[in-house]
Write a protein that holds these residues in place. Sequence first.
Motif, PDB file in Angstrom:
ATOM      1  N   CYS A 124       0.852  -1.194   0.000  1.00  0.00           N
ATOM      2  CA  CYS A 124       0.000   0.000   0.000  1.00  0.00           C
ATOM      3  C   CYS A 124       0.882   1.236   0.000  1.00  0.00           C
ATOM      4  CB  CYS A 124      -0.908  -0.004   1.235  1.00  0.00           C
ATOM      5  SG  CYS A 124      -2.131   1.337   1.278  1.00  0.00           S
ATOM      6  N   ARG A 172      -7.471  -0.840   0.579  1.00  0.00           N
ATOM      7  CA  ARG A 172      -8.482  -0.187  -0.244  1.00  0.00           C
ATOM      8  C   ARG A 172      -7.936   1.184  -0.641  1.00  0.00           C
ATOM      9  NH1 ARG A 172     -10.216  -4.232  -1.671  1.00  0.00           N
ATOM     10  NH2 ARG A 172     -12.245  -5.178  -1.282  1.00  0.00           N
ATOM     11  N   ARG A 175      -5.602   3.419   1.640  1.00  0.00           N
ATOM     12  CA  ARG A 175      -5.917   3.115   3.027  1.00  0.00           C
ATOM     13  C   ARG A 175      -5.705   1.628   3.290  1.00  0.00           C
ATOM     14  NH1 ARG A 175      -5.519   7.749   2.948  1.00  0.00           N
ATOM     15  NH2 ARG A 175      -6.947   9.376   3.701  1.00  0.00           N
ATOM     16  N   TYR A 177      -6.615  -1.346   6.095  1.00  0.00           N
ATOM     17  CA  TYR A 177      -7.510  -1.694   7.201  1.00  0.00           C
ATOM     18  C   TYR A 177      -6.929  -2.896   7.930  1.00  0.00           C
ATOM     19  CZ  TYR A 177     -10.480   1.660   4.979  1.00  0.00           C
ATOM     20  OH  TYR A 177     -10.954   2.839   4.448  1.00  0.00           O
ATOM     21  N   GLN A 198      -8.152   1.922  10.632  1.00  0.00           N
ATOM     22  CA  GLN A 198      -7.795   2.459   9.314  1.00  0.00           C
ATOM     23  C   GLN A 198      -6.444   3.162   9.401  1.00  0.00           C
ATOM     24  OE1 GLN A 198     -10.599   4.708   6.489  1.00  0.00           O
ATOM     25  NE2 GLN A 198      -9.397   6.370   7.372  1.00  0.00           N
ATOM     26  N   ASP A 200      -3.540   5.420   7.157  1.00  0.00           N
ATOM     27  CA  ASP A 200      -3.147   6.182   5.985  1.00  0.00           C
ATOM     28  C   ASP A 200      -1.774   5.669   5.555  1.00  0.00           C
ATOM     29  OD1 ASP A 200      -1.848   8.186   4.366  1.00  0.00           O
ATOM     30  OD2 ASP A 200      -3.347   9.633   5.013  1.00  0.00           O
ATOM     31  N   CYS A 201      -1.705   5.047   4.378  1.00  0.00           N
ATOM     32  CA  CYS A 201      -0.468   4.385   3.970  1.00  0.00           C
ATOM     33  C   CYS A 201       0.666   5.368   3.674  1.00  0.00           C
ATOM     34  CB  CYS A 201      -0.725   3.510   2.743  1.00  0.00           C
ATOM     35  SG  CYS A 201      -1.861   2.143   3.043  1.00  0.00           S
ATOM     36  N   ALA A 206      -2.424   5.774  12.004  1.00  0.00           N
ATOM     37  CA  ALA A 206      -3.805   5.336  12.142  1.00  0.00           C
ATOM     38  C   ALA A 206      -4.699   6.555  12.206  1.00  0.00           C
ATOM     39  CB  ALA A 206      -3.950   4.480  13.389  1.00  0.00           C
ATOM     40  N   THR A 207      -5.821   6.509  11.495  1.00  0.00           N
ATOM     41  CA  THR A 207      -6.688   7.685  11.397  1.00  0.00           C
ATOM     42  C   THR A 207      -8.052   7.498  12.044  1.00  0.00           C
ATOM     43  OG1 THR A 207      -7.354   6.945   9.188  1.00  0.00           O
ATOM     44  CG2 THR A 207      -5.560   8.543   9.324  1.00  0.00           C
ATOM     45  N   GLN A 208      -8.587   6.283  12.066  1.00  0.00           N
ATOM     46  CA  GLN A 208      -9.848   6.038  12.752  1.00  0.00           C
ATOM     47  C   GLN A 208     -10.018   4.551  12.974  1.00  0.00           C
ATOM     48  OE1 GLN A 208     -13.536   6.811  10.502  1.00  0.00           O
ATOM     49  NE2 GLN A 208     -12.295   7.123   8.681  1.00  0.00           N
ATOM     50  N   ASP A 209     -11.029   4.191  13.774  1.00  0.00           N
ATOM     51  CA  ASP A 209     -11.246   2.779  14.055  1.00  0.00           C
ATOM     52  C   ASP A 209     -12.722   2.529  14.350  1.00  0.00           C
ATOM     53  OD1 ASP A 209     -11.084   4.151  16.591  1.00  0.00           O
ATOM     54  OD2 ASP A 209     -10.905   2.193  17.535  1.00  0.00           O
ATOM     55  N   VAL A 247     -16.804   0.929   5.543  1.00  0.00           N
ATOM     56  CA  VAL A 247     -15.800   1.858   6.057  1.00  0.00           C
ATOM     57  C   VAL A 247     -16.082   3.292   5.623  1.00  0.00           C
ATOM     58  CG1 VAL A 247     -14.020   0.092   6.227  1.00  0.00           C
ATOM     59  CG2 VAL A 247     -14.254   1.388   4.103  1.00  0.00           C
TER      60      VAL A 247
END
Length: 261
Positions: A124, A172, A175, A177, A198, A200-201, A206-209, A247
Amino acid sequence: MMQGTLARIAPLLCVLACTDPKIGADSGAPSTDTGAAGLSKAVVMTSLEGVGALATVDVASGAVQDELVTISSDSEVVALGGEIYQLNRSDFDSVRVYAAGSWSEPNLEISLEAGANAWDAALCGGALFVSQYETDALAVFDPGTGVLSGQVDLSAWDDGDGFPEVGSMVVRGDRLYVAVQQLDRDNGWVADGGRVVQVDCEARVATQDWDVGPNPTISPLYDDDAKLLVQTGVYFAADGGLSVLDVGTGELSAPFVLEAD
């Protein structure tokens, strides 16, 4: 040494290979009903009496090629971008990268942190991400050289024993997961949560969960890039199920299959 073992041992783990991106890393027996174009072979990790080997099964004909290369007896195999990533665990702690169909030697071998217990691999944002069960971070490598280029800190999802138990991953777009299983290893490995995180590659943060239930494993849904298939449930209890996580909206469906049924 391991002649004839495939028929007995193959159900342990299979990856549908020679596709891009990876598919079926947690799917069990190979299946052609995935919607993925170009599917040709399943790559299988076999194991018997402490020795492992790779084999392939031709999806169309069922033809088997066994004992292609010796590996550790505790391994995972993942198909990424036309290559096979073979993860060695149980103190072998390495990733070997093979060109699909070429097994004489790996194109690349990457050493992991001692005892890392690699679980999954994903490409990614131009980088190779490896989830490691015995650390609190994803390891990030240059996929061309194998040089460690960073990590993604997941210590915020530690359930209190020092480890968030990071498992399966799905890409994805830009991103990643990640299934965080949150098992309390100081209390009999009982589930103490279960999230999908989640990442951000590009930024490698990590941005959210989302809370998805105990001991999750995630897989892609091939007809919808915004959704993930989520399997939950702890060992030795009929408490699991299959659900779908959107997501985009954060909505987790009700289970459509229950382990108890």
